[in-house]
Design a protein around this motif. Structure first.
Motif, PDB file in Angstrom:
ATOM      1  N   CYS A   1      43.457 -20.878 -52.376  1.00  0.00           N
ATOM      2  CA  CYS A   1      44.525 -20.779 -53.378  1.00  0.00           C
ATOM      3  C   CYS A   1      44.009 -20.576 -54.796  1.00  0.00           C
ATOM      4  CB  CYS A   1      45.442 -22.007 -53.318  1.00  0.00           C
ATOM      5  SG  CYS A   1      44.838 -23.463 -54.197  1.00  0.00           S
ATOM      6  N   TYR A   2      42.784 -21.005 -55.090  1.00  0.00           N
ATOM      7  CA  TYR A   2      42.272 -20.846 -56.454  1.00  0.00           C
ATOM      8  C   TYR A   2      41.887 -19.388 -56.672  1.00  0.00           C
ATOM      9  CZ  TYR A   2      40.093 -22.176 -60.854  1.00  0.00           C
ATOM     10  OH  TYR A   2      39.787 -22.301 -62.191  1.00  0.00           O
ATOM     11  N   SER A   3      42.613 -18.717 -57.542  1.00  0.00           N
ATOM     12  CA  SER A   3      42.494 -17.260 -57.679  1.00  0.00           C
ATOM     13  C   SER A   3      41.931 -16.826 -59.022  1.00  0.00           C
ATOM     14  CB  SER A   3      43.870 -16.615 -57.455  1.00  0.00           C
ATOM     15  OG  SER A   3      44.416 -17.011 -56.223  1.00  0.00           O
TER      16      SER A   3
ATOM     17  N   THR B   1      46.338 -16.362 -63.908  1.00  0.00           N
ATOM     18  CA  THR B   1      46.416 -17.808 -64.120  1.00  0.00           C
ATOM     19  C   THR B   1      47.718 -18.367 -63.554  1.00  0.00           C
ATOM     20  OG1 THR B   1      45.111 -17.595 -66.158  1.00  0.00           O
ATOM     21  CG2 THR B   1      46.338 -19.640 -65.848  1.00  0.00           C
TER      22      THR B   1
ATOM     23  N   THR C   1      47.556 -18.390 -59.825  1.00  0.00           N
ATOM     24  CA  THR C   1      46.773 -19.520 -59.318  1.00  0.00           C
ATOM     25  C   THR C   1      47.582 -20.810 -59.353  1.00  0.00           C
ATOM     26  OG1 THR C   1      44.694 -18.504 -60.045  1.00  0.00           O
ATOM     27  CG2 THR C   1      44.673 -20.881 -59.667  1.00  0.00           C
TER      28      THR C   1
ATOM     29  N   ARG D   1      50.025 -20.728 -56.478  1.00  0.00           N
ATOM     30  CA  ARG D   1      49.365 -20.869 -55.177  1.00  0.00           C
ATOM     31  C   ARG D   1      48.831 -22.282 -54.962  1.00  0.00           C
ATOM     32  NH1 ARG D   1      47.192 -15.957 -52.756  1.00  0.00           N
ATOM     33  NH2 ARG D   1      45.300 -17.121 -52.228  1.00  0.00           N
ATOM     34  N   CYS D   2      48.429 -22.932 -56.059  1.00  0.00           N
ATOM     35  CA  CYS D   2      47.854 -24.283 -55.963  1.00  0.00           C
ATOM     36  C   CYS D   2      48.851 -25.337 -56.447  1.00  0.00           C
ATOM     37  CB  CYS D   2      46.573 -24.363 -56.790  1.00  0.00           C
ATOM     38  SG  CYS D   2      45.292 -23.188 -56.333  1.00  0.00           S
TER      39      CYS D   2
ATOM     40  N   ALA E   1      42.818 -24.222 -63.970  1.00  0.00           N
ATOM     41  CA  ALA E   1      43.211 -22.823 -64.156  1.00  0.00           C
ATOM     42  C   ALA E   1      43.699 -22.580 -65.579  1.00  0.00           C
ATOM     43  CB  ALA E   1      44.294 -22.447 -63.147  1.00  0.00           C
TER      44      ALA E   1
ATOM     45  N   GLY F   1      41.584 -15.306 -53.154  1.00  0.00           N
ATOM     46  CA  GLY F   1      42.206 -14.778 -54.367  1.00  0.00           C
ATOM     47  C   GLY F   1      41.254 -13.975 -55.229  1.00  0.00           C
TER      48      GLY F   1
ATOM     49  N   SER G   1      42.749 -11.287 -57.596  1.00  0.00           N
ATOM     50  CA  SER G   1      43.338 -11.908 -58.782  1.00  0.00           C
ATOM     51  C   SER G   1      42.246 -12.313 -59.768  1.00  0.00           C
ATOM     52  CB  SER G   1      44.161 -13.132 -58.371  1.00  0.00           C
ATOM     53  OG  SER G   1      44.652 -13.827 -59.502  1.00  0.00           O
ATOM     54  N   ALA G   2      41.157 -12.873 -59.244  1.00  0.00           N
ATOM     55  CA  ALA G   2      40.035 -13.277 -60.097  1.00  0.00           C
ATOM     56  C   ALA G   2      39.405 -12.071 -60.780  1.00  0.00           C
ATOM     57  CB  ALA G   2      38.990 -14.020 -59.265  1.00  0.00           C
TER      58      ALA G   2
END
Length: 236
Positions: free
Chosen positions: A11-13, A71, A74, A77-78, A88, A213, A216-217
């Motif tokens: 989930c951390y993108s 951001t 993220t 998602r989280c 984030a 992710g 996205s990153a």
């Protein structure tokens, strides 16, 4: 902790691990060149300009969208892991500081109206985002205490960027304002070094390239570079 590790991976993108460190370090270099050389690192056509002009509002807005978008993604998602949300949001601190850097460096010679806007927005937002990032890092360290991912030396690692700052006052011709700006940048954003390291360790992906992710990153990474991209003829 396996549940938390999976959340980081799936989930951390935003950038973390080595990828995250590269993202932070490029921002450090970019700000350094602007502060000490009036050189926008990713706009080589401006390297010979006699003075530095702050980024145009239009391009600054585009850079903002490409950083705030990932951001928000993220955070959504989280949504069930507040520490990752706080971390984030803290990743935006270099973006906010760029507003201050632009205003201070450009206002010396150009006095553009947008410089005052950047300064008025940049100072409070930088303080808020920096405190958010440090809060998230401390919470993360506490959360991982007494686990296999516990980190007891990262605090010392965080302050290694200060080593190069020690030599700055001895560089001939460096103004006190430039030194203060650089020190403030390190103070405001160094929490990201700890964040990138710990998330890389926790997820088992030190490269930061295997997360779900990653796209996205990558967009976030590009957005951070766009902060230092501009055209000399664009005064919009």
């Amino acid at each position: 902790m396996s549940d938390f590790s999976e959340k980081v991976t799936y989930c951390y993108s935003l950038p973390y691990g080595i990828f995250g460190f590269i993202c932070w370090f490029l921002s450090l270099l970019s700000n350094f060149f602007i502060i000490f050389g009036n050189i926008p690192l990713f706009s080589p056509w401006q390297w010979r300009e006699p003075t530095y002009k702050s980024q145009s509002i239009v391009l600054a807005f585009i850079a903002f969208i490409t950083t705030i978008g990932p951001t928000i993604n993220t955070c959504l998602r989280c949504h069930d892991e507040w520490i990752l949300i706080v971390l984030a949001v803290g990743q935006l601190s270099p973006w906010a500081f760029k507003l201050i850097n632009d205003a201070v460096t450009s206002k010396i010679n150009n006095k553009l109206s947008r410089d005052y806007f950047y300064l008025a927005c940049g100072i409070p937002i930088t303080i808020l985002l920096s405190l958010t990032g440090w809060t998230g890092l401390i919470a993360l360290i506490i959360k991982l205490e007494h686990t296999q991912y516990a980190v007891n030396w990262v605090i010392y690692f965080l302050f290694t960027p200060f080593l190069f700052l020690i030599s700055i006052p001895y560089v001939k011709g460096v103004s006190k304002k430039a030194i203060i700006c650089m020190i403030l940048y390190v103070v405001a954003t160094t929490h990201l070094i700890g964040t990138h390291y710990i998330l890389g360790k926790t997820s088992g992906d030190f490269s930061g390239l295997k997360s779900a992710g990653f796209v996205s990153a990558l967009i976030f990474f590009v957005g951070k570079r766009l902060l230092f991209f501009d055209f000399s003829y664009c005064n919009c």
